[in-house]
Design a protein around this motif. Structure first.
Motif, short mmCIF file in Angstrom:
data_model
loop_
_atom_site.label_atom_id
_atom_site.label_comp_id
_atom_site.label_asym_id
_atom_site.label_seq_id
_atom_site.Cartn_x
_atom_site.Cartn_y
_atom_site.Cartn_z
N ILE A 1 35.50 38.92 51.78
CA ILE A 1 36.08 39.36 50.51
C ILE A 1 35.09 39.21 49.36
CG2 ILE A 1 37.87 38.86 48.80
CD1 ILE A 1 39.68 38.04 51.15
N THR A 2 34.49 38.02 49.23
CA THR A 2 33.57 37.80 48.12
C THR A 2 32.28 38.60 48.30
OG1 THR A 2 32.69 35.82 49.24
CG2 THR A 2 34.46 35.49 47.64
N GLY A 3 31.85 38.78 49.54
CA GLY A 3 30.64 39.57 49.78
C GLY A 3 30.82 41.03 49.42
N VAL A 4 31.96 41.60 49.84
CA VAL A 4 32.26 42.99 49.50
C VAL A 4 32.38 43.16 47.99
CG1 VAL A 4 34.00 44.80 49.67
CG2 VAL A 4 33.31 43.55 51.71
N LEU A 5 33.02 42.19 47.34
CA LEU A 5 33.18 42.26 45.88
C LEU A 5 31.81 42.24 45.20
CD1 LEU A 5 35.53 42.30 43.83
CD2 LEU A 5 35.27 39.83 43.62
N MET B 1 45.19 43.92 31.70
CA MET B 1 44.97 43.49 33.08
C MET B 1 45.26 42.00 33.26
SD MET B 1 41.39 43.57 35.19
CE MET B 1 40.81 42.06 34.39
N LEU B 2 44.71 41.16 32.40
CA LEU B 2 44.90 39.72 32.51
C LEU B 2 46.35 39.33 32.21
CD1 LEU B 2 41.61 38.33 30.90
CD2 LEU B 2 42.15 38.67 33.32
N SER B 3 46.96 40.02 31.26
CA SER B 3 48.36 39.73 30.95
C SER B 3 49.26 40.05 32.13
CB SER B 3 48.81 40.53 29.72
OG SER B 3 48.04 40.17 28.58
N ALA B 4 48.90 41.09 32.87
CA ALA B 4 49.68 41.43 34.06
C ALA B 4 49.64 40.30 35.07
CB ALA B 4 49.14 42.71 34.69
N ASN B 5 48.48 39.68 35.22
CA ASN B 5 48.37 38.56 36.15
C ASN B 5 49.23 37.38 35.69
OD1 ASN B 5 47.15 37.35 38.49
ND2 ASN B 5 45.90 36.12 37.13
N LEU C 1 49.79 47.36 41.10
CA LEU C 1 48.84 47.04 42.16
C LEU C 1 49.07 45.62 42.68
CD1 LEU C 1 45.59 48.62 40.63
CD2 LEU C 1 47.03 49.54 42.45
N LEU C 2 49.39 44.69 41.80
CA LEU C 2 49.68 43.32 42.24
C LEU C 2 50.92 43.28 43.12
CD1 LEU C 2 49.04 41.41 38.88
CD2 LEU C 2 47.66 41.24 40.95
N ALA C 3 51.93 44.05 42.76
CA ALA C 3 53.17 44.05 43.53
C ALA C 3 53.00 44.72 44.88
CB ALA C 3 54.28 44.74 42.73
N VAL C 4 52.24 45.81 44.92
CA VAL C 4 52.08 46.57 46.16
C VAL C 4 51.15 45.85 47.14
CG1 VAL C 4 51.12 48.69 47.15
CG2 VAL C 4 52.62 48.80 45.15
N PHE C 5 50.04 45.31 46.63
CA PHE C 5 49.03 44.72 47.53
C PHE C 5 49.16 43.21 47.69
CE2 PHE C 5 47.04 48.69 46.07
CZ PHE C 5 46.74 49.26 47.30
N GLY C 6 49.98 42.58 46.87
CA GLY C 6 50.16 41.15 47.01
C GLY C 6 48.93 40.37 46.56
N THR C 7 48.57 39.35 47.33
CA THR C 7 47.44 38.48 46.95
C THR C 7 46.13 39.25 46.73
OG1 THR C 7 48.45 36.62 48.13
CG2 THR C 7 46.09 36.47 47.63
N PRO C 8 45.77 40.23 47.59
CA PRO C 8 44.53 40.99 47.33
C PRO C 8 44.62 41.91 46.11
CG PRO C 8 45.23 41.20 49.63
CD PRO C 8 46.37 40.61 48.87
N GLY C 9 45.83 42.01 45.54
CA GLY C 9 46.02 42.94 44.43
C GLY C 9 45.12 42.67 43.24
N MET C 10 44.83 41.38 42.96
CA MET C 10 44.00 41.08 41.80
C MET C 10 42.58 41.59 41.99
SD MET C 10 44.45 39.97 38.85
CE MET C 10 43.34 39.90 37.45
N LEU D 1 38.60 45.75 40.44
CA LEU D 1 37.74 46.89 40.77
C LEU D 1 38.13 48.13 39.98
CD1 LEU D 1 37.28 46.54 44.64
CD2 LEU D 1 35.55 46.21 42.87
N VAL D 2 39.43 48.41 39.91
CA VAL D 2 39.90 49.64 39.27
C VAL D 2 39.70 49.58 37.76
CG1 VAL D 2 41.95 51.04 38.76
CG2 VAL D 2 41.55 50.19 41.08
N PHE D 3 40.05 48.46 37.14
CA PHE D 3 40.06 48.38 35.69
C PHE D 3 38.75 47.85 35.09
CE2 PHE D 3 44.57 48.55 36.64
CZ PHE D 3 45.05 49.42 35.69
N ILE D 4 37.90 47.24 35.90
CA ILE D 4 36.64 46.71 35.39
C ILE D 4 35.45 47.24 36.19
CG2 ILE D 4 35.29 44.63 34.90
CD1 ILE D 4 37.67 44.98 33.09
N GLY D 5 35.48 47.00 37.51
CA GLY D 5 34.32 47.35 38.34
C GLY D 5 33.95 48.81 38.28
N MET D 6 34.91 49.70 38.49
CA MET D 6 34.64 51.13 38.45
C MET D 6 34.76 51.71 37.04
SD MET D 6 36.41 52.58 41.96
CE MET D 6 38.07 52.10 41.51
N ALA D 7 35.41 50.99 36.15
CA ALA D 7 35.73 51.55 34.84
C ALA D 7 34.59 51.47 33.84
CB ALA D 7 36.97 50.85 34.27
#
Length: 432
Positions: free
Chosen positions: A22-26, A226-230, A319-328, A333-339
Motif C-alpha cells: 500500500i505505501t509503496g504504491v502510494l 477532504m479532511l472534514s469528510a474524514n 469514497l470512504l463509505a464505498v471503499f471502507g478503510t482504503p477509502g482515505m 489520490l483523487v483530490f490531491i495526488g491526481m488533482a
C-alpha cells in the motif's frame, strides 16, 4: 487473553507485505503524478493559445501601400506552420484584451499602428538624425498561470525577434545601393528594425500572489472538504456506536444504534452540507479578512466556497463509505495526488502529457480553480471559468450521490452490514 507480547506482531509477514504494498504504491503514484506531470512542460506544450494582433495602419512607399505588420504576422504563422506548440490566434486588439481578461490567452504579440511608417522612416534617415526604432509589444498574462505565461512570453519574444530579422532582410534587399547614403546607425537598425518590449497584458492587484492566490484558495477548499469528510465520517460512526473515540488517554464509547450504510452516508452528507456554511465562511475570513488577499465579489466568493467544500466533502464521504478503510487512500489520490498536477495553475493544461490532460477534464481541483480564478481575476465572467466551475461541481455532486447511494444500497440489499446481526451486541440505545 493470548499472552503474546504485542511487539511480536512485527514478525507477521502479512503485516509487512500488506503495508509495504500500500505505501509503496502510494509513493510510486505520487512520484508519477507530481514529477511526471511537470518534468518537461516545454517539451509537452501543445496548442498554447497566444494572441497575434496586427494594428499596423500601413504607409505609402514608392506609390504603393505597404503593411509591414501583415508581413510580421504572416512570417510568424509560417514559421510555426509545421508545429503545434503555439496556437497563434489572429485577432483585433479589442478581442485580444477581452480574451486576456478571461484567461483564454497566455500572452499576445501586438504590432503597433505606426509600425510600417516607423520602419520605412529608417530608409530615409538623414546623416545627422537619429532614427527611431519601432517596437513590437509582447503581452504576458500571469493571471492565467506563471509558467504558462512564461512559456508564451519566451515563444512570442523569439517569434517577434525572428520576424524582425526576416523583415530586415527584405528591407535591406529592397534598399540596395541606397544603403550607402544612410547613416551607420540607420543601416544597423534596418537589418533588425523592430525592438521587442514586454508588458503585463492583464495586471493584477498587489495582493494576488502573482496569479497564484486562486490556486491556493481553491486547494484550501478541496483540502478542507477532504479532511472534514474524514473527521465527520469518524464522528458519525462514533455517534452511532460503531467505533470508539480516543481522546488522549480516554476512550469513549456509545451504545450501538443500528443504521444501514445508506442511512449512515445520508447522515454524514447532511452534516457536511450544514458545516460547509461554517467552513466556507471561515476560509474566506482567514484568506481575505486576516491575511488581506485581494478579493472582489465577496458574496459570490462565499457562495462558491461553501459549495466547493460541500461537493468535495460529500465526494470524499462517498469514497470512504464505498471503499471502507482504503477509502482515505483513494480520496487522497483523487483530490490531491491526481488533482494538483492537473489543476492548470502550476503547469498549464496545454503543457501536460496527454494522460494528465485527460484527467484535467474532470479532476475537481481544476474546475474549482477555474471558478475561483474567474471570481478573483476576471470580474466573475462566466466564460472565464465560472460557468464551467458551477456545472462541473453540479455534475460531480450528482455522480457522487448516484455512485455512493447506489453502491451502498446494493451493500444493504445483499446483507453486507457493518456489524452482522448475529454478532451485534443486543443493547438498547438512544442517540445522545
Amino acid at each position: 487473553m493470548s499472552g503474546i507480547h504485542p511487539v511480536r506482531v512485527l514478525r507477521a509477514k502479512p503485516l509487512w507485505i500488506a503495508n509495504g504494498v500500500i505505501t509503496g504504491v502510494l509513493a510510486l503514484l505520487f512520484a508519477v503524478f507530481y514529477v511526471g506531470a511537470n518534468i518537461d512542460p516545454a517539451g509537452h506544450v501543445r496548442k498554447l493559445p497566444v494572441g497575434l494582433v496586427n494594428a499596423d495602419e500601413g504607409a505609402a512607399v514608392g506609390g504603393e501601400r505597404v503593411n509591414l505588420g501583415a508581413r510580421i504576422t504572416e512570417s510568424i504563422k509560417k514559421s510555426t506552420a509545421g508545429g503545434d506548440t503555439i496556437d497563434w490566434q489572429v485577432m483585433g486588439e479589442k478581442e485580444m484584451r477581452e480574451k486576456l481578461g478571461q484567461g483564454k490567452l497566455y500572452g499576445a504579440l501586438v504590432v503597433p499602428a505606426d509600425f510600417t511608417s516607423s520602419v520605412t522612416a529608417l530608409t530615409g534617415a538623414t546623416t545627422t538624425g537619429t532614427p527611431d526604432r519601432p517596437t513590437l509589444t509582447v503581452l504576458t498574462n500571469q493571471s492565467a498561470g506563471g509558467l504558462g505565461s512564461g512559456l508564451a512570453r519566451t515563444a512570442t519574444t523569439q517569434a517577434a525577434e525572428n520576424a524582425s530579422l526576416q523583415v530586415g532582410k527584405e528591407l535591406t534587399a529592397q534598399t540596395g545601393a541606397r544603403q550607402e547614403k544612410l547613416p551607420a546607425a540607420a543601416r544597423v537598425l534596418l537589418a533588425d528594425p523592430a525592438a521587442v518590449t514586454v508588458e503585463d497584458g492583464h495586471p493584477l492587484d498587489a495582493r494576488s500572489g502573482l496569479g497564484m492566490t486562486a490556486f491556493y484558495y481553491a486547494l484550501t477548499l478541496v483540502v478542507v472538504g477532504m479532511l472534514s469528510a474524514n473527521v465527520i465520517s469518524g464522528q458519525v460512526d462514533h455517534a452511532l456506536g460503531y467505533t470508539h473515540n480516543d481522546m488522549g488517554p480516554l476512550r469513549l464509547h456509545r451504545p450501538l444504534i443500528r443504521a444501514t450504510r445508506v442511512q449512515t452516508l445520508a447522515i454524514s452528507s447532511t452534516l457536511m452540507a450544514g458545516l460547509s456554511l461554517l467552513m466556507g465562511s471561515l476560509v474566506m475570513v482567514g484568506a481575505v479578512g486576516v491575511m488581506g488577499m485581494d478579493a472582489p465579489h465577496l458574496p459570490l466568493l462565499w457562495l462558491f466556497s461553501v459549495c466547493a467544500i460541500a461537493v468535495a466533502g460529500i465526494g470524499a464521504l462517498t469514497l470512504l463509505a464505498v471503499f471502507g478503510t482504503p477509502g482515505m487512500l483513494v480520496v487522497t489520490l483523487v483530490f490531491i495526488g491526481m488533482a494538483v498536477p492537473t489543476s492548470g495553475a502550476t503547469t498549464p493544461v496545454e503543457a501536460l502529457p496527454g494522460f494528465f490532460r485527460f484527467l484535467a477534464e474532470f479532476e475537481p481541483l481544476r474546475q474549482i480553480t477555474g471558478g475561483i480564478r474567474s471570481i478573483l481575476y476576471y470580474d466573475a465572467q462566466g466564460d472565464a471559468g465560472l460557468t464551467r466551475g458551477w456545472v462541473m461541481m453540479a455534475v460531480g455532486l450528482l455522480v457522487a450521490v448516484l455512485f455512493g447511494f447506489g453502491v451502498l444500497g446494493w451493500y444493504d440489499r445483499k446483507g453486507l452490514h457493518r456489524i452482522p446481526a448475529e454478532t451485534a451486541p443486543e443493547k438498547a440505545a438512544t442517540p445522545a
